[in-house]
Design a protein around this motif. Structure first.
Motif, PDB file in Angstrom:
ATOM      1  N   GLU A  63       0.687  -1.353   0.038  1.00 45.56           N
ATOM      2  CA  GLU A  63      -0.194   0.108  -0.071  1.00 45.56           C
ATOM      3  C   GLU A  63       0.985   1.311  -0.030  1.00 45.56           C
ATOM      4  N   ASP A  64       1.778   1.117   0.783  1.00 43.28           N
ATOM      5  CA  ASP A  64       2.899   2.190   0.945  1.00 43.28           C
ATOM      6  C   ASP A  64       3.506   2.548  -0.509  1.00 43.28           C
ATOM      7  N   PHE A  65       4.087   1.485  -0.963  1.00 47.71           N
ATOM      8  CA  PHE A  65       4.648   1.545  -2.345  1.00 47.71           C
ATOM      9  C   PHE A  65       3.836   2.206  -3.158  1.00 47.71           C
ATOM     10  N   LYS A  66       2.703   1.711  -3.365  1.00 47.01           N
ATOM     11  CA  LYS A  66       1.555   2.428  -4.360  1.00 47.01           C
ATOM     12  C   LYS A  66       1.482   3.874  -4.016  1.00 47.01           C
ATOM     13  N   ALA A  67       1.452   4.263  -2.892  1.00 41.84           N
ATOM     14  CA  ALA A  67       0.844   5.613  -2.463  1.00 41.84           C
ATOM     15  C   ALA A  67       2.145   6.374  -2.826  1.00 41.84           C
ATOM     16  N   LYS A  68       3.349   5.767  -2.579  1.00 39.69           N
ATOM     17  CA  LYS A  68       4.690   6.757  -3.394  1.00 39.69           C
ATOM     18  C   LYS A  68       4.695   6.811  -4.616  1.00 39.69           C
ATOM     19  N   ALA A  69       4.225   5.677  -5.538  1.00 35.87           N
ATOM     20  CA  ALA A  69       4.246   6.100  -6.799  1.00 35.87           C
ATOM     21  C   ALA A  69       3.089   7.069  -7.270  1.00 35.87           C
ATOM     22  N   ALA A  70       1.859   6.895  -6.433  1.00 34.14           N
ATOM     23  CA  ALA A  70       0.786   7.999  -6.584  1.00 34.14           C
ATOM     24  C   ALA A  70       1.342   9.246  -6.376  1.00 34.14           C
ATOM     25  N   LYS A  71       2.081   9.499  -5.319  1.00 29.06           N
ATOM     26  CA  LYS A  71       2.517  10.766  -5.093  1.00 29.06           C
ATOM     27  C   LYS A  71       3.488  11.563  -6.138  1.00 29.06           C
ATOM     28  N   LEU A  72       4.302  10.595  -6.751  1.00 31.23           N
ATOM     29  CA  LEU A  72       4.982  10.933  -8.034  1.00 31.23           C
ATOM     30  C   LEU A  72       4.036  11.543  -9.038  1.00 31.23           C
ATOM     31  N   LYS A 128      12.568  14.350  -5.502  1.00 26.63           N
ATOM     32  CA  LYS A 128      12.233  14.157  -3.938  1.00 26.63           C
ATOM     33  C   LYS A 128      11.391  12.945  -3.937  1.00 26.63           C
ATOM     34  N   ASP A 129      10.487  12.998  -5.035  1.00 25.41           N
ATOM     35  CA  ASP A 129       9.508  11.676  -4.845  1.00 25.41           C
ATOM     36  C   ASP A 129      10.139  10.571  -5.339  1.00 25.41           C
ATOM     37  N   CYS A 130      10.965  10.640  -6.372  1.00 26.84           N
ATOM     38  CA  CYS A 130      11.717   9.730  -6.957  1.00 26.84           C
ATOM     39  C   CYS A 130      12.695   8.649  -5.646  1.00 26.84           C
ATOM     40  N   PRO A 137      23.896  10.128 -13.791  1.00 28.47           N
ATOM     41  CA  PRO A 137      23.992  10.430 -15.253  1.00 28.47           C
ATOM     42  C   PRO A 137      23.005  10.231 -16.021  1.00 28.47           C
ATOM     43  N   ASP A 138      22.363   9.067 -15.821  1.00 28.07           N
ATOM     44  CA  ASP A 138      21.166   8.496 -16.652  1.00 28.07           C
ATOM     45  C   ASP A 138      19.736   8.543 -15.904  1.00 28.07           C
ATOM     46  N   PHE A 139      19.830   9.485 -15.031  1.00 31.66           N
ATOM     47  CA  PHE A 139      18.674  10.146 -14.563  1.00 31.66           C
ATOM     48  C   PHE A 139      17.653   8.983 -13.587  1.00 31.66           C
ATOM     49  N   ASP A 140      18.546   7.948 -12.936  1.00 32.98           N
ATOM     50  CA  ASP A 140      17.949   7.245 -12.084  1.00 32.98           C
ATOM     51  C   ASP A 140      18.327   8.308 -10.741  1.00 32.98           C
ATOM     52  N   THR A 141      17.791   7.814  -9.721  1.00 35.08           N
ATOM     53  CA  THR A 141      18.130   8.619  -8.398  1.00 35.08           C
ATOM     54  C   THR A 141      18.760   7.979  -7.333  1.00 35.08           C
ATOM     55  N   MET A 162      21.675   5.988   1.148  1.00 37.05           N
ATOM     56  CA  MET A 162      22.594   7.371   0.462  1.00 37.05           C
ATOM     57  C   MET A 162      21.555   8.309   0.194  1.00 37.05           C
ATOM     58  N   VAL A 163      20.023   8.333   0.232  1.00 35.06           N
ATOM     59  CA  VAL A 163      18.856   9.400   0.175  1.00 35.06           C
ATOM     60  C   VAL A 163      19.494  10.554   1.099  1.00 35.06           C
ATOM     61  N   ASP A 164      19.597   9.973   2.369  1.00 41.40           N
ATOM     62  CA  ASP A 164      19.863  10.976   3.659  1.00 41.40           C
ATOM     63  C   ASP A 164      21.325  11.619   3.410  1.00 41.40           C
ATOM     64  N   VAL A 165      22.102  10.766   3.038  1.00 40.68           N
ATOM     65  CA  VAL A 165      23.606  11.127   2.906  1.00 40.68           C
ATOM     66  C   VAL A 165      23.601  12.316   1.757  1.00 40.68           C
TER      67      VAL A 165
END
Lengths: 148, 304
Positions: free
Chosen positions: A98-107, A134-136, B267-271, B276-279
């Motif tokens: 559910e949370d995974f889907k919510a995160k996709a929906a947020k983007l 940020k969403d990604c 560089p290929d627009f992955d994130t 590491m997000v926090d870092v």
């Protein structure tokens, strides 16, 4: 000769079938979908960095790609697709679907909002990219595993 | 009893005592001489804030799942899983009782660079003093100054949850004897100011090696595998190799690395993903020159 051609055609068809099957696996489908999002993001980034001129059509198309792609993205995580084909999907996806889907929906939602109020210049695209990025990463933080 | 036998008996009794004494002496907590932390003057709080982001203190010491506007409250209490047990980073807010508000600069500095707590006890290296040991006294002083400006929290974090034998603090002296050093981790041309700065940030406050370098059974870094990638201590997946030999980022240019640390995009627009997000959020707060120095240092490393 004819027989040979027939056999060749059959062999090629056989190859084609195999290729389609592999590409149809949910792991491969979702990898393709993420690539599409990456390409759209790349187009936006080119504009944000000033490497490409601002082009409203490209901004619109990129945002539409992101919004449409992430709408279907979470549908490609059926049971049994947890591993294989170098998937970077974390097992946590299946624990917190559910949370995974919510995160996709947020983007998806944020991309749609941006479509409704299209960023009008380079700086606008930069700000939009900040929101989407940020969403990604908030989803990748919990649900994507690096394997090497 | 002959003289020789008495001597032998004495020796037999004495030897373990001497050995134990030597071991105690070699592994006892080893704070700096008081002078190391004296005469540093008023802290430069602005620099302290930069050190704070380079060190990424909030990543472990903010409350678990703290909302963005509460991340400067260093209440502690999140879980840090490891092969040795579960650590709970403590409250390091300036609160006088729950936090470290009544510590002195020397006490804070010895914790940071020598892994010695306020009561003179060994601290666990989950607190990465094995990297912070390279930090200058000035940076520690400035950081301490900045941390006084942060909000207080009354939260008390749970004690570490470690099975035997890892719950024996005394044994940490042995770990330090084997692994605690302030020597450079890699050989780069330090005559180049940019590389020297990058080395300081990566090997010192940035403590990149704590996750990116594989460890041996005793929790020390494997020889010759600096930043070469490691299993994820918190579960599945891997922490990537970040040397030029890396399969994932070996082909990135220095400016690709800079851009990743600033924006979170590859560089290929992955994130950025995982811890590491926090870092990356912390790294984005550094001055651009520091991100460039980090990238230059990583590109100058030998390939894994």
């Amino acid at each position: 000769m004819r027989v040979r051609a027939f056999m060749l055609a059959a062999a090629l068809a056989g190859l084609g079938v195999t290729a389609v099957t592999a590409a149809d696996e949910p792991q491969a489908v979702r990898q393709q979908l993420m690539k599409k999002v990456g390409q759209a993001t790349g187009a936006l980034s080119g504009i944000a960095k000033g490497e490409k001129p601002y082009d409203a059509e490209i901004v619109k198309a990129s945002l539409a790609t992101i919004s449409e792609t992430v709408k279907v993205f979470p549908n490609h995580f059926p049971a049994g697709s947890e591993t294989g084909m170098e998937t970077e999907a974390s097992p946590k996806i299946w624990e917190n679907m559910e949370d995974f889907k919510a995160k996709a929906a947020k983007l998806g939602g944020d991309a749609e909002k941006l479509l409704a109020e299209l960023p009008a210049d380079q700086a606008g695209v930069g700000a939009a990219l900040g929101v989407l990025g940020k969403d990604c990463s908030s989803c990748h933080e919990s649900y994507r595993l690096k394997k090497d | 009893m002959g003289r020789r036998r008495r001597k032998l008996l004495f020796g037999v009794l004495l030897l373990p005592a001497v050995a134990a004494g030597a071991l105690w002496w070699l592994t006892k907590p080893n704070p700096w001489d008081a002078a190391h932390w004296q005469g540093l003057g008023e802290p430069d709080v602005a620099n302290g804030e930069q050190v704070f982001w380079a060190g990424g203190c909030v990543s472990c010491h903010a409350a678990p799942r703290a909302p963005e506007d509460q991340r400067l409250v260093l209440a502690g209490g999140r879980t840090l899983k490891s092969p040795f047990g579960t650590f709970y980073p403590p409250n390091i807010s300036p609160d006088e009782t729950a936090g470290i508000g009544n510590w002195t600069l020397a006490e804070f500095g010895n914790a940071m660079t020598r892994g010695v707590g306020k009561d003179g006890e060994h601290l666990y290296p989950s607190f990465p003093y094995g990297s912070y040991s390279r930090m200058t006294a000035k940076d520690v002083n400035d950081l301490w100054g900045f941390m006084q400006t942060l909000p207080k929290s009354a939260n008390v974090a749970p004690p570490h949850d470690l099975p035997f034998p890892y719950n024996i603090r005394l044994a940490l002296g042995g770990w330090k004897l084997l692994f605690l050093t302030d020597e450079p981790r890699a050989d780069v041309n330090t005559a180049d100011a940019k590389l020297a700065r990058g080395q300081y940030l990566v090997e010192g406050p940035g403590h990149c090696g704590e996750c990116h370098t594989p460890r041996n059974a005793l929790g020390g870094f494997e020889e010759g595998r600096w930043l070469a990638g490691a299993p994820n201590p918190e579960g599945e997946g891997r922490i990537p190799d970040i040397t030029p030999g890396s399969k994932s980022i070996g082909n990135w240019s220095a400016s690709d690395i800079v851009s990743y640390l600033e924006t979170g995009f590859t560089p290929d627009f992955d994130t950025v993903g995982g811890s590491m997000v926090d870092v990356q959020k912390n790294m984005a707060k550094l001055p651009p020159a520091d991100r460039e120095a980090i990238a230059a240092y990583l590109k100058a490393l030998p390939a894994s």
